[in-house]
Design a protein around this motif. Structure first.
Motif, mmCIF file in Angstrom:
data_model
loop_
_atom_site.group_PDB
_atom_site.id
_atom_site.type_symbol
_atom_site.label_atom_id
_atom_site.label_comp_id
_atom_site.label_asym_id
_atom_site.label_seq_id
_atom_site.Cartn_x
_atom_site.Cartn_y
_atom_site.Cartn_z
ATOM 1 N N GLU A 183 -8.832 -1.696 -11.071
ATOM 2 C CA GLU A 183 -7.838 -0.768 -10.549
ATOM 3 C C GLU A 183 -6.936 -0.295 -11.685
ATOM 4 O O GLU A 183 -6.013 -1.020 -12.079
ATOM 5 C CB GLU A 183 -6.970 -1.456 -9.488
ATOM 6 C CG GLU A 183 -7.759 -2.005 -8.318
ATOM 7 C CD GLU A 183 -6.879 -2.206 -7.095
ATOM 8 O OE1 GLU A 183 -7.217 -1.635 -6.054
ATOM 9 O OE2 GLU A 183 -5.855 -2.903 -7.187
ATOM 10 N N LYS B 155 -1.229 -4.273 1.859
ATOM 11 C CA LYS B 155 0.040 -4.511 1.138
ATOM 12 C C LYS B 155 1.138 -4.931 2.125
ATOM 13 O O LYS B 155 0.832 -5.614 3.102
ATOM 14 C CB LYS B 155 0.420 -3.268 0.322
ATOM 15 C CG LYS B 155 -0.742 -2.801 -0.566
ATOM 16 C CD LYS B 155 -0.348 -1.813 -1.615
ATOM 17 C CE LYS B 155 -1.579 -1.439 -2.429
ATOM 18 N NZ LYS B 155 -1.297 -0.580 -3.560
ATOM 19 N N GLY C 118 -6.014 0.927 -0.730
ATOM 20 C CA GLY C 118 -4.653 0.689 -0.244
ATOM 21 C C GLY C 118 -4.311 1.683 0.851
ATOM 22 O O GLY C 118 -4.680 1.516 2.011
ATOM 23 N N GLY C 119 -3.633 2.769 0.461
ATOM 24 C CA GLY C 119 -3.129 3.760 1.426
ATOM 25 C C GLY C 119 -4.143 4.180 2.481
ATOM 26 O O GLY C 119 -3.835 4.171 3.680
ATOM 27 N N HIS D 71 -3.481 -8.825 -8.350
ATOM 28 C CA HIS D 71 -3.238 -7.394 -8.152
ATOM 29 C C HIS D 71 -2.131 -6.949 -9.106
ATOM 30 O O HIS D 71 -1.207 -7.719 -9.384
ATOM 31 C CB HIS D 71 -2.836 -7.129 -6.696
ATOM 32 C CG HIS D 71 -2.794 -5.669 -6.378
ATOM 33 N ND1 HIS D 71 -1.715 -4.872 -6.726
ATOM 34 C CD2 HIS D 71 -3.700 -4.849 -5.782
ATOM 35 C CE1 HIS D 71 -1.978 -3.629 -6.346
ATOM 36 N NE2 HIS D 71 -3.162 -3.594 -5.766
ATOM 37 N N GLY E 71 -1.897 4.282 -5.757
ATOM 38 C CA GLY E 71 -0.887 4.918 -4.921
ATOM 39 C C GLY E 71 -0.350 6.226 -5.477
ATOM 40 O O GLY E 71 0.653 6.744 -4.998
ATOM 41 N N SER F 65 -6.288 5.031 -5.413
ATOM 42 C CA SER F 65 -6.369 6.338 -4.750
ATOM 43 C C SER F 65 -7.775 6.706 -4.288
ATOM 44 O O SER F 65 -8.166 7.873 -4.323
ATOM 45 C CB SER F 65 -5.788 7.444 -5.653
ATOM 46 O OG SER F 65 -4.424 7.182 -5.906
HETATM 47 P P1 PGA Z 1 -4.239 2.809 -3.268
HETATM 48 O O1 PGA Z 1 -4.100 1.245 -3.599
HETATM 49 O O2 PGA Z 1 -5.588 3.001 -2.628
HETATM 50 O O3 PGA Z 1 -3.111 3.120 -2.325
HETATM 51 O O4 PGA Z 1 -4.136 3.543 -4.556
HETATM 52 C C1 PGA Z 1 -5.171 0.485 -4.073
HETATM 53 C C2 PGA Z 1 -4.722 -0.931 -4.341
HETATM 54 O O5 PGA Z 1 -3.621 -1.125 -4.861
HETATM 55 O O6 PGA Z 1 -5.457 -1.888 -4.068
#
Ligand code: PGA
Length: 256
Positions: A169, A13, A236-237, A99, A175, A215
């Motif tokens: 997703e 991101k 993501g994170g 996304h 997130g 997540s």
């Molecule tokens: P996240 O993000 O793992 O932080 O939930 C996933 C994404 O948006 O691709």
């Protein structure tokens, strides 16, 4: 299906100055090359400004490089946009499209995502097409219907297992630390594959990798990645910490 090789993709991101991005890439590349024969693919998608720097670091590793978005046009008067050819020019092999943050922040539509995917394919990029329902849609029992509609409208007719990956997703799981239940994830992935089969034929649908995102962490990865129709993760994170990203990759079931 056991022959689909898992893909563990990191969506960085809007995070990472070049020095930081380079450091993270060195760590990920080193971990990957500590097990060069491990049967999964790894991909990182840094911000545009760090693509070249990260690409240089990853050059002699098997970690793939991807963009987080691209325009549907080859070039021209589109201030602030990046074309698929520009991504290919800095050695990207993949691009994330549609996304939910793009769909929300930039009002990107299914039709645009489809055009972007076609443009990406024309540059030999693998399009990772994202779909997912909101919490309201999930709570009103419409999740399967909404996501399959997104698939029908966002996946172009030229999609194949060689040029397309799907990422499911749930918007409410991104997130937030909330994760869909394994049963809900499997049901959704299986419905997505059924929809792809109706659109593209069963051979393509059986080969297309469907990632789960939202997540995903070292603590829950194993259970999610073990599901029949889950072929990897879009992370993501947890992809911003090399150890966590690597632990997730190592949670992939072995290909039998
Ligand atoms: P996240 O993000 O793992 O932080 O939930 C996933 C994404 O948006 O691709």
């Amino acid at each position: 299906m056991s022959e689909r090789r898992p893909l563990i993709a990191g969506n960085w991101k809007m995070n990472g100055m070049r020095a930081e991005a380079r450091r993270l890439a060195v760590e990920i590349g080193t971990l990957r090359m500590s097990q060069p024969d491990a049967e999964f693919d790894m991909l990182v998608c840094p911000p545009f400004t760090a693509l070249e720097a990260v690409g240089q670091v990853l050059e002699n590793t098997s970690v793939y490089l991807g963009g987080q978005n691209c325009h549907a046009s080859e070039k021209g008067a589109h201030t602030g946009d990046i074309s698929p050819a520009m991504l290919a020019d800095v050695d990207c092999t993949h691009v994330i499209l549609g996304h939910s943050e793009r769909r929300t922040d930039h009002q990107e539509t299914n039709e645009q995502v489809k055009a972007q995917a076609q443009a990406a394919h024309a540059q030999s990029l693998i399009a990772i097409i994202c779909v997912g329902e909101t919490l309201e849609e999930r709570e009103s029992g419409k999740a399967l219907e909404v996501v399959c509609e997104q698939i029908k409208a966002s996946v172009p007719g030229d999609a194949s297992y060689g040029n397309t990956v799907i990422a499911y997703e749930p918007v409410w799981a991104i997130g937030t630390g909330k994760v869909a239940t394994p049963a809900d994830v499997q049901e959704m992935h299986s419905d997505i594959r059924k929809t792809l089969s109706e659109m593209l034929g069963s051979e393509e649908a059986e080969g297309i990798r469907i990632l789960y995102g939202g997540s995903m962490k070292p603590e829950n990865a194993k259970e999610l990645l073990a599901l029949d129709d889950v072929d990897g993760g879009l992370i993501g994170g947890a992809s911003l910490k090399a150890e966590d990203f690597w632990t997730i990759a190592q949670s992939c079931p072995s290909i039998s």
